[in-house]
Design an enzyme around this catalytic site. Structure first.
Site, mmCIF file in Angstrom:
data_model
loop_
_atom_site.group_PDB
_atom_site.id
_atom_site.type_symbol
_atom_site.label_atom_id
_atom_site.label_comp_id
_atom_site.label_asym_id
_atom_site.label_seq_id
_atom_site.Cartn_x
_atom_site.Cartn_y
_atom_site.Cartn_z
ATOM 1 N N THR A 239 -29.538 44.685 -4.542
ATOM 2 C CA THR A 239 -29.543 44.790 -6.004
ATOM 3 C C THR A 239 -30.661 45.709 -6.488
ATOM 4 O O THR A 239 -30.587 46.269 -7.579
ATOM 5 C CB THR A 239 -29.697 43.404 -6.658
ATOM 6 O OG1 THR A 239 -30.703 42.669 -5.954
ATOM 7 C CG2 THR A 239 -28.399 42.631 -6.624
ATOM 8 N N LYS B 206 -38.645 45.378 -0.562
ATOM 9 C CA LYS B 206 -37.664 44.307 -0.343
ATOM 10 C C LYS B 206 -38.210 43.442 0.772
ATOM 11 O O LYS B 206 -39.209 43.802 1.410
ATOM 12 C CB LYS B 206 -36.294 44.883 0.030
ATOM 13 C CG LYS B 206 -36.328 45.924 1.173
ATOM 14 C CD LYS B 206 -34.944 46.497 1.451
ATOM 15 C CE LYS B 206 -34.570 47.649 0.542
ATOM 16 N NZ LYS B 206 -33.227 47.591 0.011
ATOM 17 N N ARG B 207 -37.597 42.275 1.004
ATOM 18 C CA ARG B 207 -38.037 41.447 2.123
ATOM 19 C C ARG B 207 -38.031 42.266 3.413
ATOM 20 O O ARG B 207 -37.173 43.123 3.612
ATOM 21 C CB ARG B 207 -37.128 40.219 2.257
ATOM 22 C CG ARG B 207 -37.382 39.172 1.193
ATOM 23 C CD ARG B 207 -38.812 38.648 1.265
ATOM 24 N NE ARG B 207 -38.973 37.817 2.439
ATOM 25 C CZ ARG B 207 -39.031 36.489 2.417
ATOM 26 N NH1 ARG B 207 -38.973 35.840 1.282
ATOM 27 N NH2 ARG B 207 -39.170 35.820 3.538
ATOM 28 N N LYS C 102 -32.796 45.428 7.538
ATOM 29 C CA LYS C 102 -33.082 46.327 6.410
ATOM 30 C C LYS C 102 -33.798 47.603 6.866
ATOM 31 O O LYS C 102 -33.921 48.559 6.122
ATOM 32 C CB LYS C 102 -33.920 45.609 5.355
ATOM 33 C CG LYS C 102 -33.190 44.444 4.670
ATOM 34 C CD LYS C 102 -34.117 43.723 3.694
ATOM 35 C CE LYS C 102 -33.530 42.452 3.126
ATOM 36 N NZ LYS C 102 -32.511 42.687 2.070
ATOM 37 N N HIS D 125 -23.160 35.299 0.675
ATOM 38 C CA HIS D 125 -24.129 36.402 0.562
ATOM 39 C C HIS D 125 -24.466 37.047 1.895
ATOM 40 O O HIS D 125 -25.384 37.874 1.947
ATOM 41 C CB HIS D 125 -25.437 35.918 -0.066
ATOM 42 C CG HIS D 125 -25.306 35.440 -1.472
ATOM 43 N ND1 HIS D 125 -25.562 36.250 -2.559
ATOM 44 C CD2 HIS D 125 -24.938 34.247 -1.970
ATOM 45 C CE1 HIS D 125 -25.379 35.563 -3.678
ATOM 46 N NE2 HIS D 125 -24.986 34.331 -3.337
ATOM 47 N N LYS E 112 -31.403 48.729 -9.570
ATOM 48 C CA LYS E 112 -32.561 48.798 -10.466
ATOM 49 C C LYS E 112 -33.195 50.178 -10.447
ATOM 50 O O LYS E 112 -33.533 50.742 -11.492
ATOM 51 C CB LYS E 112 -33.619 47.749 -10.066
ATOM 52 C CG LYS E 112 -33.157 46.318 -10.290
ATOM 53 C CD LYS E 112 -34.032 45.293 -9.584
ATOM 54 C CE LYS E 112 -33.275 43.966 -9.461
ATOM 55 N NZ LYS E 112 -33.875 43.032 -8.500
HETATM 56 C C1 26Q Z 1 -31.018 29.020 4.695
HETATM 57 C C2 26Q Z 1 -31.224 27.868 5.437
HETATM 58 C C3 26Q Z 1 -32.496 27.359 5.605
HETATM 59 C C4 26Q Z 1 -33.566 28.001 4.994
HETATM 60 C C5 26Q Z 1 -33.359 29.144 4.254
HETATM 61 C C6 26Q Z 1 -32.089 29.660 4.109
HETATM 62 C C7 26Q Z 1 -31.869 30.893 3.315
HETATM 63 C C8 26Q Z 1 -32.659 31.167 2.217
HETATM 64 C C9 26Q Z 1 -32.477 32.334 1.491
HETATM 65 C C10 26Q Z 1 -30.890 31.791 3.661
HETATM 66 C C11 26Q Z 1 -30.700 32.966 2.915
HETATM 67 C C12 26Q Z 1 -31.493 33.235 1.818
HETATM 68 C C13 26Q Z 1 -31.352 34.438 0.996
HETATM 69 C C14 26Q Z 1 -30.428 35.345 1.154
HETATM 70 C C15 26Q Z 1 -30.363 36.540 0.314
HETATM 71 O O1 26Q Z 1 -31.240 36.803 -0.499
HETATM 72 N N1 26Q Z 1 -29.304 37.345 0.439
HETATM 73 C C16 26Q Z 1 -29.143 38.545 -0.361
HETATM 74 O O2 26Q Z 1 -28.389 38.212 -1.512
HETATM 75 C C17 26Q Z 1 -28.328 39.297 -2.416
HETATM 76 C C18 26Q Z 1 -27.601 38.827 -3.657
HETATM 77 O O3 26Q Z 1 -26.248 38.695 -3.404
HETATM 78 C C19 26Q Z 1 -27.669 40.500 -1.774
HETATM 79 O O4 26Q Z 1 -27.753 41.580 -2.672
HETATM 80 C C20 26Q Z 1 -28.349 40.862 -0.462
HETATM 81 O O5 26Q Z 1 -27.627 41.881 0.190
HETATM 82 C C21 26Q Z 1 -28.452 39.635 0.425
HETATM 83 O O6 26Q Z 1 -29.194 39.926 1.596
#
Ligand code: 26Q
Length: 824
Positions: A667, A556-557, A562, A363, A671
Site C-alpha cells: 500500500t 516497510k517491514r 520484500k 493477505h 502513497k
Molecule cells: C499471525 C500469527 C501469529 C502472530 C502474528 C501473525 C501475523 C501478524 C501480522 C501475520 C501477518 C501479519 C501482517 C500481515 C500483513 O501486514 N500483510 C500485508 O497486508 C497488506 C494489506 O493487505 C498488503 O498490502 C501486504 O502486501 C501484506 O504483506
C-alpha cells in the site's frame, strides 16, 4: 428539556481558545503560567474531542434506530497513528486551531508532534484497517471496528552501533482519544470441559463448563469522517481479572502473591501486540488473545441485535462481519456456539446465518504466514470450539465426498484438520468454509490464491465465492494531511478540495501537465518536502544530505521477500562503481540518497542482519571523501505512521521490489505515487494495477515474473547455478571486510550462494541495476521527470480506500450509507 443543555461546538478562534484554556485549567488542573507544549496539546485535543463526541453520540443514535445493516470490521491490528491532526482536518477547523494556538504562543506543528502514535499494528494489514475506518466514516457507512487494547503497541526501534534494539512502546500515559466503558464488560471463558446430554425431546445438547473467566472491558475510540457528521466507533477490548482488582480472600489469608498473580495473568492477555509480520508462531497467549477478542466482540454484536427484539432470521440483514485475515477466525465457531448452545437454534439454521454473516480477506500466500493451531492446544484452551470445528469439518467433508466421489485424495487435502503430528487446525480453510465471500487484496494476488492455496476450494464452491478488492489508501491522511502544499496546489487547479472525497477527480490535472507555472510549483513542493526530510536526517542521523540529490526510499517491514537485501547490494554496487570512476565521469554521475526504514521482528535474524548491513554500509560510504555528495546511505530509526507522513512526500523514487508473487498488494507504493514519487518495482501486488492506471512509461519495472519463479527456484536447486557476476563483486567486497567484520554477513550471502537463493536476488540483480541506471538518466531530464510525476498523481484516483469500501459494501456486505440526522 435536555435539548437546551446540549453543548454547542466551538467555531471561532476565540471560542477555540476559550475551550482549550478551560480544559488546561480545569480538566487538567494546570496553571496557564506553566503551560508547556504537552499541556497545550492536551487542551487542544480535549477541545476537539468534545466536538467529535457530539457527532459520535448523534451517529450512534441514528444507527441504533435505523432498520439497517451495520458492518463490523474485526482486526487484531489498527495502525492509527496520530489523531489530532486528523480530527482538526475532518471537522474543518485546522486553521482556527492554528490561529488560536499562535495567540497562545505555540506553533501548530510542535503541538501536533506532542502526540504519541497509536501503533497497534505491525505494518500493511494494520494500516489498511485504519484507512478502511477512515473511509467507512467518510462515506457514512454504519460501521464498527473491533480490536484489542494493547498496553504496548509495536516496539520502538532504536539503532545502537548499527543494530536494532527493541524498546517497549508504552503509549497509554495520556490518551484523550479513548473512553473507558467500565459498564460494558464481557466475561470470557477459557479451558474447562464440555458436558453433553440429550434433552427431553431427545435432542443432543452441549454446554461448556468450568475453566477460568477473564473480564473484557470496552474502550471506545471515536472515528470521525471527513467533513461529515458521521463519527463511527472503534471498540478495543482490555482484559482484567474477573474477580476485580485482586482476590481479597486470598489477600487476607496471607497469600499476597497468588492474589496478585491471577490479576496479572488476566491482564497479560491484552498486554502486548505480537511483533511478527507475515510469520505465524503457534503461541498459546496469541490464541488466547484471539479468542478473548472474538468472544467479547461477538457477545457485544449479539447483545445489540437481541436488544432490537428481532427474530434470528433477521440477523443477516442487520450484521455483516469482515475478518481481517485469519486472526479472527474463531469468531466463526464462537457464533455457532452462541446460536446453538445458548440460543437453541438447529445446526442448519445456525450454519446458514454464520455463512451469510462472515466475509474473509486473505493477505498472504506465503506458507510460513498461514495460521495453524495444534489440536491438543485447542482441545485444552477451547474444548467446545474444537468440537464445533470437527462438526463443521464433518458436514463439509460429507459435502465434498458427495460432489467428488472419485477424488479420495481431495478429502485429506481440503480437511480443516491437517493429519500431521500433532494434528493442526488450518485456520484459512475454516475462515473460507465459514464465509460467503473470500477476497484477495490485489488482482494478481486474488488470482494466485485461486490457483495455489485455495485451488481445490474453487472446484468445490465454484469461482463466485472468490473475489478481488484491490487495496487503497485514504487521501485525507496520505495527501491532504501529509502533503498540505500539494493538496492546496491541486485544489487551486481543480477549484476546491472535492477530490479528497472523490479521488478520481485528480484526472483533471492532466490538462495542466504542460503549464509552466504549475510544473514549477509542483517541483518546488517536492523540493520543499525533501528539505524537510533532509532536516530530519540531519537531526536524527547527523548526516548532511543534499536535497537536490535523487531521494531513493524503501520503507516497510524488513522481510526477505520484500528484498531490502537487493536494494543494499545495489547500493554497494553503486559505491564500487563510484570508487573506480574517473573525476570526469563523476561530474556526470547523478547524486543519490538511499534511505531505508523499517522494523525487523525481534526473532528474525536475517532481517536484523540486513539492518546491520545497511548501517555498516552507511558508516563507510557517508564518510568516504571519494564519494562526497554522490552517494549517501541513511537508515531512519523507528519507522512508523507519523514518520511516514514526513518521508512519503519527500521521495523521488521508492522501492517495491518483492520477489514476484510474494507481496499480496503493498500500500505504500500507492502513497508514494499519490505524492508525486515514482516507483521502481517488480511485477507484483498492486504494482501491476498501478502500472495499468498511470502508464508503463511512468513506472520503472524490472525482474522476473511470478509465473517463472517456481521454475527458477527449481533450477537453483537441481541445475548448475551461477551467481550474477556484478553481484559476485559486491559479495567479494563484503567478504573482504569493506563494511566491517564479514562474519556477521555470512548467513545473508550464503542464503543466496549456497542455499538456493529462494528470493531470486541474483536472478533479478542485473535488471535491477540496469533499471536504476535508467532512473539516473531519467531524473537528470527534469522536464521529462516532472511530466511523469504529474501524470502519476493525476492517474491515482483508483487507489483511494473509498473505492475499496464501496466495492466491499456492494459485493460482500450488501450495506448502504446512512447519514446521521441533524437536530431540527
Ligand atoms: C499471525 C500469527 C501469529 C502472530 C502474528 C501473525 C501475523 C501478524 C501480522 C501475520 C501477518 C501479519 C501482517 C500481515 C500483513 O501486514 N500483510 C500485508 O497486508 C497488506 C494489506 O493487505 C498488503 O498490502 C501486504 O502486501 C501484506 O504483506
Amino acid at each position: 428539556a435536555w435539548r437546551k443543555f446540549t453543548p454547542k461546538p466551538f467555531s471561532t478562534t476565540e471560542e477555540f481558545e476559550k475551550e482549550t484554556v478551560r480544559h488546561i485549567e480545569t480538566t487538567l488542573a494546570r496553571s496557564l503560567y506553566n503551560c508547556d507544549e504537552a499541556a497545550a496539546y492536551a487542551g487542544t485535543a480535549l477541545a476537539f474531542r468534545d466536538r467529535l463526541v457530539l457527532d459520535w453520540n448523534k451517529t450512534q443514535q441514528t444507527q441504533t434506530f435505523a432498520d439497517q445493516k451495520r458492518i463490523y470490521y474485526l482486526s487484531l491490528e489498527f495502525l492509527m497513528g496520530r489523531a489530532l491532526d486528523n480530527a482538526m482536518l475532518n471537522v474543518d477547523k485546522k486553521d482556527v486551531a492554528r490561529e488560536g494556538l499562535d495567540d497562545l504562543g505555540f506553533r501548530m506543528e510542535d503541538i501536533i508532534s506532542q502526540e504519541h502514535d497509536a501503533a497497534l499494528g505491525n505494518g500493511g494489514l494494520g494500516r489498511l484497517a485504519a484507512c478502511f475506518l477512515d473511509s467507512m466514516a467518510s462515506l457514512n457507512y454504519p460501521a464498527w471496528g473491533y480490536g484489542l487494547r494493547y498496553r504496548y503497541g509495536i516496539f520502538k526501534q532504536e539503532i545502537v552501533d548499527g543494530y536494532q534494539v527493541e524498546v517497549p512502546d508504552y503509549w497509554l500515559d495520556f490518551n484523550p482519544w479513548e473512553f473507558p466503558r467500565h459498564d460494558i464488560t464481557v466475561d470470557v471463558q477459557f479451558y474447562g470441559n464440555v458436558n453433553r446430554w440429550q434433552d427431553d425431546e431427545g435432542k443432543q445438547q452441549s454446554s461448556w463448563e468450568g475453566g477460568e473467566i477473564v473480564k473484557a472491558i470496552a474502550f471506545d475510540v471515536p472515528i470521525p469522517g471527513y467533513k461529515t457528521p458521521t463519527c463511527n466507533n472503534l471498540r478495543l477490548w482490555g482484559s482484567k481479572a474477573a474477580s476485580g482488582e485482586f482476590d481479597f480472600q486470598k489477600f487476607n489469608s496471607g497469600e499476597y502473591e497468588s492474589s496478585v498473580a491471577d490479576q496479572q495473568r488476566a491482564e497479560t492477555i491484552s498486554a502486548v501486540l505480537y511483533p511478527n509480520d507475515n510469520l505465524e508462531r503457534g503461541k498459546e497467549l496469541r490464541l488466547k488473545q484471539q479468542y478473548f477478542w472474538c468472544a467479547a466482540s461477538l457477545y457485544d454484536i449479539v447483545r445489540r441485535f437481541k436488544k432490537s427484539k428481532r427474530p434470528w432470521k433477521d440477523f443477516t440483514s442487520q450484521v455483516a462481519i469482515q475478518l481481517n485475515d485469519t486472526h479472527p477466525t474463531l469468531a466463526i465457531p464462537e457464533l455457532l456456539r452462541i446460536l446453538i448452545d445458548i440460543e437453541g437454534l438447529e445446526w442448519d439454521e445456525a450454519w446458514n446465518i454464520v455463512q451469510k454473516t462472515f466475509g474473509y480477506t486473505n493477505h498472504t500466500v506465503l506458507p510460513e504466514a498461514l495460521e495453524k493451531w495444534s489440536v491438543p492446544l485447542m482441545q485444552h484452551l477451547l474444548p467446545r470450539h474444537l468440537q464445533i470445528i470437527y462438526d463443521i469439518n464433518l458436514h463439509f467433508l460429507q459435502f465434498v465426498e458427495r460432489n467428488f466421489p472419485k477424488d479420495r485424495e481431495m478429502l485429506s487435502r481440503v480437511s480443516i484438520i491437517e493429519e500431521s503430528s500433532p494434528q493442526m487446525v488450518r485456520m484459512a480453510y475454516l475462515a473460507l468454509i465459514g464465509s460467503h465471500k473470500v477476497n484477495g487484496v490485489a488482482e494478481l494476488h486474488s488470482d494466485l490464491i485461486k490457483t495455489t492455496i485455495f485451488k481445490d476450494f474453487v472446484k468445490i464452491y465454484g469461482p463466485d465465492k472468490f473475489t478481488n478488492v484491490t487495496n487503497g489508501i485514504t487521501p485525507r491522511r496520505w495527501l491532504h494531511q501529509a502533503n498540505p502544499r500539494l493538496s492546496e496546489l491541486i485544489a487551486s487547479k481543480l477549484g476546491g478540495h472535492e477530490f479528497l472525497k472523490d479521488l478520481t477527480l485528480l484526472h483533471k490535472l492532466e490538462s495542466f501537465v504542460d503549464e509552466k507555472e504549475f510544473r514549477k510549483d509542483f517541483r518546488d513542493i517536492k523540493y520543499a518536502n525533501k528539505v524537510r526530510l533532509a532536516k530530519h536526517i540531519k537531526e536524527h542521523n547527523g548526516v548532511t544530505v543534499n536535497p537536490a540529490a535523487l531521494f531513493d526510499v524503501q520503507v516497510k517491514r524488513i522481510h526477505e521477500y520484500k528484498r531490502q537485501q537487493l536494494n543494499i547490494f545495489g547500493v554497494i554496487h553503486r559505491y564500487l562503481q563510484l570508487k573506480s570512476m574517473s573525476a570526469e565521469d563523476k561530474k556526470k554521475a547523478q547524486p543519490r540518497v538511499s534511505i531505508f526504514g523499517g522494523k525487523a521482528a525481534p526473532g528474525y535474524w536475517m532481517a536484523k542482519t540486513v539492518i546491520h548491513l545497511v548501517n555498516q554500509v552507511g558508516k563507510v560510504v557517508n564518510s568516504d571523501p571519494d564519494v562526497g555528495d554522490l552517494l549517501k546511505v541513511i537508515f531512519l530509526e523507528d519507522y512508523n505512521v507519523s514518520k511516514a507522513e514526513i518521508i512519503t512526500p519527500a521521495s523521488d523514487i521508492s522501492e517495491h521490489i518483492s520477489t514476484a508473487g510474494t507481496e499480496a498488494s503493498g500500500t505504500s507504493n500507492m502513497k508514494f505515487c499519490l505524492n508525486g514519487g515514482l516507483i521502481i518495482g517488480t511485477c507484483d501486488g498492486a504494482n501491476i494495477e498501478i502500472t495499468r492506471e498511470i502508464g508503463e512509461q511512468n513506472i520503472f519495472l524490472f525482474g522476473n515474473l511470478a509465473e517463472d519463479v517456481e521454475d527458477l527456484r527449481h533450477a537453483h536447486l537441481y541445475e548448475k547455478y551461477e551467481l550474477d557476476p556484478q553481484l559476485a563483486k559486491v559479495f567479494e567486497s563484503i567478504r573482504s571486510g569493506t563494511f566491517g567484520d564479514a562474519g556477521q554477513f555470512g548467513a545473508l550471502l550464503n542464503g543466496i550462494v549456497e542455499h538456493g537463493d529462494y528470493y531470486l536476488v541474483s536472478d533479478d540483480f542485473a535488471s535491477y541495476v540496469k533499471t536504476q541506471e535508467l532512473i539516473d538518466e531519467s531524473f537528470k531530464n527534469t522536464e521529462e521527470w516532472t511530466s511523469k510525476m504529474i501524470l502519476s498523481v493525476a492517474r491515482m484516483g483508483f487507489f483511494s480506500s473509498d473505492r475499496c469500501i464501496d466495492e466491499y459494501a456492494e459485493a460482500i456486505w450488501n450495506v448502504e450509507p446512512l447519514v446521521p440526522k441533524e437536530d431540527e
